[in-house]
Design an enzyme around this catalytic site. Structure first.
Site, PDB file in Angstrom:
ATOM      1  CB  CYS A   2      -9.986 -23.687 -43.118  1.00  8.98           C
ATOM      2  SG  CYS A   2      -8.465 -24.492 -43.580  1.00  8.98           S
ATOM      3  NE  ARG A  27     -16.048 -24.132 -44.229  1.00  9.33           N
ATOM      4  CZ  ARG A  27     -16.265 -23.256 -45.206  1.00  9.33           C
ATOM      5  NH1 ARG A  27     -17.476 -22.805 -45.411  1.00  9.33           N
ATOM      6  NH2 ARG A  27     -15.290 -22.824 -45.957  1.00  9.33           N
ATOM      7  CD1 TRP A  81     -10.085 -31.075 -44.305  1.00 14.21           C
ATOM      8  CD2 TRP A  81      -8.839 -30.292 -45.982  1.00 14.21           C
ATOM      9  NE1 TRP A  81     -10.012 -32.050 -45.273  1.00 14.21           N
ATOM     10  CE2 TRP A  81      -9.254 -31.596 -46.309  1.00 14.21           C
ATOM     11  CE3 TRP A  81      -8.032 -29.597 -46.890  1.00 14.21           C
ATOM     12  CZ2 TRP A  81      -8.892 -32.225 -47.500  1.00 14.21           C
ATOM     13  CZ3 TRP A  81      -7.677 -30.214 -48.070  1.00 14.21           C
ATOM     14  CH2 TRP A  81      -8.108 -31.520 -48.366  1.00 14.21           C
ATOM     15  CG  ASN A 107     -10.797 -20.585 -44.161  1.00 12.57           C
ATOM     16  OD1 ASN A 107     -10.228 -20.883 -43.114  1.00 12.57           O
ATOM     17  ND2 ASN A 107     -12.107 -20.509 -44.283  1.00 12.57           N
ATOM     18  N   GLY A 108      -7.440 -21.384 -47.173  1.00 11.19           N
ATOM     19  CA  GLY A 108      -6.847 -21.304 -48.505  1.00 11.19           C
ATOM     20  C   GLY A 108      -5.350 -21.559 -48.459  1.00 11.19           C
ATOM     21  CD  GLU A 489     -23.895 -38.920 -56.241  1.00 12.62           C
ATOM     22  OE1 GLU A 489     -22.857 -38.618 -56.858  1.00 12.62           O
ATOM     23  OE2 GLU A 489     -24.153 -38.465 -55.119  1.00 12.62           O
ATOM     24  CE  LYS A 493     -22.937 -39.013 -51.783  1.00 12.98           C
ATOM     25  NZ  LYS A 493     -23.028 -38.063 -52.816  1.00 12.98           N
ATOM     26  CD  GLU A 496     -19.153 -38.762 -50.704  1.00 15.09           C
ATOM     27  OE1 GLU A 496     -18.390 -37.795 -50.612  1.00 15.09           O
ATOM     28  OE2 GLU A 496     -20.239 -38.707 -51.310  1.00 15.09           O
ATOM     29  CG  HIS A 512     -15.727 -53.745 -74.194  1.00 20.23           C
ATOM     30  ND1 HIS A 512     -15.413 -54.283 -75.417  1.00 20.23           N
ATOM     31  CD2 HIS A 512     -17.043 -53.423 -74.247  1.00 20.23           C
ATOM     32  CE1 HIS A 512     -16.489 -54.262 -76.198  1.00 20.23           C
ATOM     33  NE2 HIS A 512     -17.499 -53.740 -75.501  1.00 20.23           N
ATOM     34  CE  LYS A 613     -22.176 -30.112 -48.272  1.00 26.19           C
ATOM     35  NZ  LYS A 613     -22.680 -31.284 -48.984  1.00 26.19           N
TER      36      LYS A 613
END
Ligand code: F6R
Length: 618
Positions: A2, A27, A81, A107-108, A489, A493, A496, A512, A613
């Site tokens: 948020c 965000r 969010w 927020n939260g 990484e 990328k 996402e 394996h 974000k």
């Protein structure tokens, strides 16, 4: 996550709130809303809190506001969010008490909201959120407080809240006042030219002022056009952390690039240069901002690196560097796991917490867990003045500038550089390396920005590969040693931002199990830069090739002949001047590959679905 922006003292408050929300879009959010305290122009009646909110993108909210008459000098905007309740118009913030006297954005998470609801008399709630009950509680408290003082009413309520939150209130009783409260979710306040501001992120305020104050946990503030008053939870005057933002509005804009992600990929040479700048004095590496005693670091006998997502992958490179140069054992751990087991920590254990935002709740919690056991915490952070940067015993700033795209790129490469600097520094204070050797290594790292410029020239070749492979159903990234964190990484990328199925494995693990996944039509991206595991990687490439995969290999200038025999495509990067620094270069083709695949598939590159974000909730 948020976003919040509040403004009091401007006739055009709404316009600037919407612009501020625009700068918070990065965000990640799924609905947005505004409240304007519209005090009666005639003074004959009480005025009203005008609220408009919409599910979906900010454009939906802007559309709903068009032609409206929301005027007033005080207001709050919010991007939500969703955590409690679906992302729809009703659950979007702001929320009010039943009489519409108090409005709040949040927020939260309010963890005890069910218990708080149970403590109130039977009543209807408009939304399914944890937030609405807070507006009910503050409205009730306003009746009890002398003179209906909003700050005091909020203070009394915040004392009863559990969880992590930043809250922002307006009331009709004082239409030129915004009251905010903060616990474990970032909130900054500011005052400039007769206007009061608050926001969850400096990006929302950068157009107005660079001089801001970050509230500490359990601080509250009253913001008016006359100034900002900060108090603690006990009601006594308190001081927030004031600082000047080091970047400007231009840095937070796209500047001609199609997406922030592409702009940030191209900013890497400069970001790496800035992170390496001014580290050497009289032939000795200096990390002045570290705040940590050299002798204390000299006595460290164990290092933990804690972080999440992309930052965690930079920590994996950090482990290789610290163990190699400083000779200290290092464990790298997902921050969300660290505090739920019993890591052996003591004052001789150094915990390195890596975070772009400095606000990731799991990383902060891991750092707190370490500090509770008297282990010193060193933060590698990008956002100056962020919670983690303030909480840690020492901090090394990466100078990447603001990173807006949800998918982290320039933060990652500068985090690796930060880890290399810490590795060299630990080697120096522990006398594990000759001073001249450390100096020479640091000088060689200075070649990275130039080499990065050359890697960026691969852009056209990578765009062609993205077009060719965008419909592949499965992509596997493989690597060894410094290539392994980059394989992780690269897979992160790709998944996402393009939502394609991608995974990464240590190349030596293929036999394996994972090699069973390889079939005709699979794509394998192999990290095979020059180094002591190069020939092993060539064998691994042969194995996947023999089973029908198409292979894109990342190789180094001068050593691609062996790759050319087996890989379908080679993306050639320059030599990295030090093997441990090669990830700074080898990750860039993977960032570009993910970017171009996502563009080719028509995805929302900068704000991928379901992602935020800054992850300020657990
Ligand atoms: C991926 C990404 C995330 C973050 C993670 C940690 O592109 O950006 O995986 O790396 O959420 O965030 P920070 O570094 O802010 O702690």
């Amino acid at each position: 996550m948020c976003g919040i922006i509040g403004i009091t003292g401007r006739d055009d408050a709404l316009e600037h709130i919407m612009a501020g929300l625009g700068r918070l879009e990065y965000r990640g959010y799924d609905s947005a809303g505004v409240v304007i305290a519209n005090s009666s122009a005639s003074g004959m009646d009480d005025g009203q809190l005008d609220i408009v909110k919409r599910a979906g993108k900010l454009a939906n909210l802007a559309g709903a506001l068009q032609g409206g008459s929301l005027t007033g000098r005080t207001g709050i905007g919010h991007t939500r969010w969703a955590t409690h309740g679906a992302p729809n118009d009703v659950n979007a913030h702001p929320h009010t008490d039943p009489s519409g006297r108090v409005a709040v954005v949040h927020n939260g998470i309010i963890e005890n909201y069910q218990a708080l609801k149970a403590g109130l008399s039977e009543r209807e709630y408009a939304s399914a959120t944890d937030t609405e009950v807070v507006a009910h509680l503050v409205a009730e408290e306003l009746d009890r407080v002398d003179g209906g003082d909003l700050l005091e009413a909020v203070r009394r309520v915040v004392g009863r809240l559990e969880g992590a939150f930043s809250l922002c209130f307006v009331t009709l009783d004082a239409p030129d006042t915004i009251v905010v409260a903060k616990r474990e979710a970032p909130l900054i306040v500011a005052h400039a030219d007769g206007v009061g501001y608050c926001a969850s992120d400096v990006a929302a305020l950068i157009a107005h002022t660079k001089q801001v104050s970050a509230l500490h946990d359990d601080q509250l503030a009253r913001i008016t056009p006359d100034g900002v008053e900060v108090i603690g939870l006990d009601g006594s005057p308190a001081e927030a952390h004031s600082y000047e933002v080091s970047w400007d509005l231009a840095a937070a804009e796209k500047q001609g690039y199609d997406h922030f992600m592409l702009k940030e990929i191209h900013e890497q040479p400069q970001a790496v240069l800035d992170t390496l700048r001014d580290r050497l004095t009289d032939g000795k590496l200096h990390l002045d901002e570290l705040r940590t005693d050299e002798h204390e670091l000299g006595r460290i006998d164990k290092v933990f690196i804690v972080a999440c997502g992309t930052s965690l992958h930079s920590g994996m490179v950090g482990k290789l560097a610290i163990e190699h140069w400083a000779g200290v054992p290092v464990e790298v751990e997902v921050a969300s796991e660290f505090r739920y087991r019993d890591p052996i920590l003591n004052p001789h254990t150094l915990v390195i917490a890596i975070s772009q935002s400095g606000e990731t709740s799991d990383t902060i919690a891991a750092a707190t867990h370490a500090q509770d056991q008297r282990a010193p915490v060193l933060a590698i952070v990008n956002v100056v003045g962020s919670t983690l940067a303030r909480q840690a015993d020492g901090v090394l700033y990466t100078h990447a500038g603001p990173e807006v795209a949800v998918a982290s790129t320039k933060a990652f490469t500068t985090q690796i550089v930060g880890c290399l600097l810490v590795g060299l520094y630990l080697a120096q204070v522990r006398h594990a390396m000759y001073a001249s050797e450390a100096e020479d290594t640091l000088r060689r790292l200075q070649q990275l920005p130039g080499a990065l410029e050359k890697v960026l020239e691969l852009d056209g070749q990578i765009r062609d590969l993205a077009d060719r492979y965008k419909d592949v159903h499965y992509t596997m990234f493989i690597g060894r040693h410094t290539g392994l964190p980059i394989a992780y990484e690269g897979a992160l990328k790709l998944k996402e931002i393009s939502y394609l199925h991608a995974e990464a494995f240590p190349a030596g693990e293929m036999k394996h199990g994972p090699i069973a996944l390889i079939e005709e039509g699979s794509l394998v991206v192999a990290l095979a830069p020059e180094g002591h595991v190069f020939s092993k990687m060539v064998s691994n490439i042969q194995e996947v090739k023999a089973r029908g995969a198409s292979v894109i290999a990342i190789g180094t200038e001068g050593s691609t002949a062996a790759l050319a025999e087996h890989a379908d495509h080679i993306l050639t990067i320059p030599e990295a001047s030090h093997e441990l620094a090669s990830p700074v270069l080898s990750v860039v083709p993977l960032q570009l590959l993910a970017y171009h695949v996502a563009v080719a598939l028509g995805k929302d590159v900068d704000q991928p679905r379901n992602l935020a974000k800054t992850v300020t909730v657990e």
